[in-house]
Design an enzyme around this catalytic site. Structure first.
Site, short mmCIF file in Angstrom:
data_model
loop_
_atom_site.label_atom_id
_atom_site.label_comp_id
_atom_site.label_asym_id
_atom_site.label_seq_id
_atom_site.Cartn_x
_atom_site.Cartn_y
_atom_site.Cartn_z
N CYS A 144 -5.68 -3.30 1.81
CA CYS A 144 -5.53 -3.37 3.26
C CYS A 144 -6.83 -3.62 4.01
O CYS A 144 -7.38 -4.72 3.98
CB CYS A 144 -4.84 -2.10 3.75
SG CYS A 144 -4.20 -2.19 5.44
N LYS B 62 -9.36 2.74 -2.49
CA LYS B 62 -9.70 2.09 -1.23
C LYS B 62 -11.07 2.55 -0.73
O LYS B 62 -11.34 3.75 -0.61
CB LYS B 62 -8.62 2.41 -0.19
CG LYS B 62 -8.72 1.62 1.10
CD LYS B 62 -7.50 1.91 1.97
CE LYS B 62 -7.48 1.05 3.21
NZ LYS B 62 -6.25 1.31 4.03
N GLU C 63 0.84 -1.19 0.00
CA GLU C 63 0.00 0.00 0.00
C GLU C 63 0.88 1.25 0.00
O GLU C 63 1.88 1.33 0.71
CB GLU C 63 -0.88 -0.02 1.24
CG GLU C 63 -1.84 1.15 1.38
CD GLU C 63 -2.76 1.00 2.59
OE1 GLU C 63 -3.67 1.83 2.74
OE2 GLU C 63 -2.57 0.03 3.37
#
Length: 276
Positions: free
Chosen positions: A154, A120, A50
């Protein structure tokens, strides 16, 4: 429902590294070296952590200063590396779209072509919620070497609904760059293999490593990057430090596991309305 897997395995390389936070130029050099090693080892895909391009805990001002569009200079540099080494690259970066900045990840194939970009959707903690705007598209996919690849970042993988949506859309290999920190090692050690099993896919979970940031934004990234398979096994596992590990997405294992595991067939969606 899941697609039919290809006949040949895909070898992938997981780059566990934090590079040099705040230095795009240095991180591109780290990526170039890793891409060369991955290609020499026969990998067709290199997956990075990330926010690899810029660093994660570098502060809001630096993130916004270094953010760029999905087709910006950073993407051009990654595309050149991918084409020169003949390996696809999936990397995390801050994406600028007008006045908004997203925590994004992009896949560029071995010809240097941009194939998919993901923003995200679940922002973790006050730091991310202050710095980024949340994405709104939960399932982003592309195809590579006969496999359907899904993109995620994540914290997103910690929501079972997210991963199940990918399973129902036919994702074979879920790419999850992460910045997973102490004391949440159990996510890498236990949760990710369970997600792979319950949704019948491979998951490449690729972390940063070591200390990063200062004050309230100081984190200790724990490494432990892994490739989890649909039988619930961890096929490869990195340690805590800088490392490049390699594994294979086995088409036969994927096919056989989906034939014997009844989770997706035995679902009763009519009972799950309250989840939404």
């Amino acid at each position: 429902m899941p697609s039919s897997p290809p006949a040949q395995p895909l070898r992938i390389a997981l780059l566990q590294s934090s590079g040099r936070p705040g230095s795009v130029a240095t991180n591109l050099k780290v990526l170039d070296e890793a891409a060369g090693r991955a290609a020499e080892a026969g990998a067709g895909l290199l997956v990075c952590p990330e926010m690899f391009l810029t660093g994660y805990a570098i502060g809001k001002d630096a993130v916004h200063r270094l953010a760029e569009s999905a087709d910006g200079e950073g993407a051009d540099a990654v595309a050149e590396i991918a084409a020169r080494h003949d390996v696809a690259i999936h990397y995390g970066y801050p994406e600028r779209d007008g006045d908004r900045v997203f925590n994004s990840a992009q896949l560029i194939d071995a010809t240097g072509t941009r194939r998919a970009n993901y923003r995200k959707t679940h922002l973790f903690g006050g730091f991310e919620q202050d710095v980024f705007v949340a994405g709104e598209q939960p399932v982003v996919q592309t195809e590579l070497d006969g496999l359907k690849l899904g993109l995620m970042i994540c914290y997103d993988v910690e929501f079972p609904e997210n991963v199940r949506a990918h399973a129902l859309a036919g994702t074979d290999l879920l790419l999850v760059p992460t910045a997973q920190m102490h004391p949440f090692e159990f996510v890498a050690e236990s949760l990710v293999p369970v997600r792979a099993f319950e949704s019948q896919m491979y998951i490449a979970y690729v972390n940063r490593t070591g200390p990063e940031g200062e004050g309230d934004e100081a984190f200790e990234f724990v490494g432990l990057s892994c490739l989890a398979s649909p039988d619930g096994a961890t096929r490869v596992r990195a340690g805590r430090g800088e490392e490049l590990v390699l594994g294979e997405v086995d088409a036969a294992l994927l096919r056989d596991s989906r034939e014997t595991n009844p989770y997706l067939r035995d679902r009763r969606p009519g009972l799950y309305g309250s989840l939404a």
